[in-house]
Motif scaffolding. Structure first.
Motif, mmCIF file in Angstrom:
data_model
loop_
_atom_site.group_PDB
_atom_site.id
_atom_site.type_symbol
_atom_site.label_atom_id
_atom_site.label_comp_id
_atom_site.label_asym_id
_atom_site.label_seq_id
_atom_site.Cartn_x
_atom_site.Cartn_y
_atom_site.Cartn_z
ATOM 1 N N PRO A 103 0.863 -1.284 -0.010
ATOM 2 C CA PRO A 103 -0.027 -0.040 -0.062
ATOM 3 C C PRO A 103 0.873 1.127 -0.124
ATOM 4 O O PRO A 103 0.345 2.113 -0.598
ATOM 5 N N THR A 104 1.940 1.384 0.593
ATOM 6 C CA THR A 104 2.880 2.489 0.598
ATOM 7 C C THR A 104 3.477 2.775 -0.525
ATOM 8 O O THR A 104 4.144 3.885 -0.652
ATOM 9 N N THR A 106 3.765 3.240 -4.774
ATOM 10 C CA THR A 106 2.959 3.685 -5.930
ATOM 11 C C THR A 106 2.511 2.726 -6.817
ATOM 12 O O THR A 106 3.007 1.515 -6.637
ATOM 13 N N PRO A 149 -0.209 6.557 -4.717
ATOM 14 C CA PRO A 149 -0.045 5.168 -3.859
ATOM 15 C C PRO A 149 -1.109 4.155 -3.912
ATOM 16 O O PRO A 149 -2.514 4.668 -4.048
ATOM 17 N N SER A 151 -2.404 2.698 -1.663
ATOM 18 C CA SER A 151 -3.574 2.893 -0.423
ATOM 19 C C SER A 151 -4.601 3.699 -0.940
ATOM 20 O O SER A 151 -5.698 3.754 -0.170
#
Length: 231
Positions: A103-104, A106, A149, A151
């Motif tokens: 998730p962190t 790109t 990202p 996320s």
């Protein structure tokens, strides 16, 4: 043979052939003499309830574990992967129900994780990574900035990023494990549209599900497992 039969094109040889595969665990038989085929540009549905043996077969095909007996032929050659990387190198990529994106990072970083393009000085070429990512995500109908990202994406968008990553690996067979389980009806329809587009591009897909209505809507053929056997 009738003239129509003589004129009909013969089916293409299978890209993947599973021949009599059996898997045992400490006296328990999870798969028993399972055989199936997937041809290039074909979507094969693999159906069965929980415990039918679908996950075991996926793990064998993706190189997580070997079969106890039987054999697997991929593109005419016997296929004995020792790990998932062996499978990926041949062009077999599995997208699991639990997405494996970070998730962190790109979108571009997730697509090329561990394979970042390098510039003349041996440093990561961020521009090329984003350019290549933009081309790949366009193939799956995803209109987002590759620098976004993961996320910040919806579950459906993350799934398309997983498919884009599989295409970046030059996948010839994509195995999708229950890909619609967390999607809305609209998102399911979009995913099926993408699958149809990949089929036209000659990519083979194994669509693993327990939802007969979805498999009927998109699959060319279906194989059903029950208690580790072909039903």
């Amino acid at each position: 043979m009738s003239p129509a039969e003589a004129a009909a094109p013969s089916p293409s040889p299978p890209l993947l052939a599973v021949e009599g595969v059996t898997k045992r665990f400490a006296g328990v038989t999870a798969l028993s003499d399972v055989s199936l085929e997937v041809r290039p540009g074909e979507i094969l549905g693999l159906l069965g309830e929980n415990g039918a043996g679908k996950s075991t077969l996926l793990k064998i095909l993706s190189g997580v574990m070997p079969p106890s007996s039987g054999r697997i032929i991929f593109d005419g050659v016997e296929f004995n992967p020792h790990n998932p990387q062996d499978a990926k190198r041949l062009g077999i990529v599995t997208i699991y129900q639990e997405l494996s994106l970070i998730p962190t990072l790109t979108v571009a970083e997730n697509i090329f994780i561990g394979r970042a393009p390098l510039g003349p000085l041996g440093l990561v070429s961020w521009r090329k990574m984003e350019e290549d990512s933009r081309t790949i995500i366009a193939r799956v109908g995803l209109n987002i900035d590759p620098a976004t990202p993961v996320s910040a994406l919806s579950v459906a968008e993350q799934q398309l990023v997983e498919i884009a990553r599989a295409l970046s690996l030059k996948s010839r067979l994509i195995i999708m494990d229950e890909p619609t389980s967390a999607l809305t009806e609209t998102e399911v329809q979009k995913l099926m549209s993408i699958m149809g587009r990949l089929r036209k591009d000659g990519v083979a897909i194994m669509f693993v599900t327990h939802r007969l209505e979805e498999a009927s809507a998109i699959c060319d053929r279906m194989t059903v497992l029950r208690d580790g056997r072909l039903a």
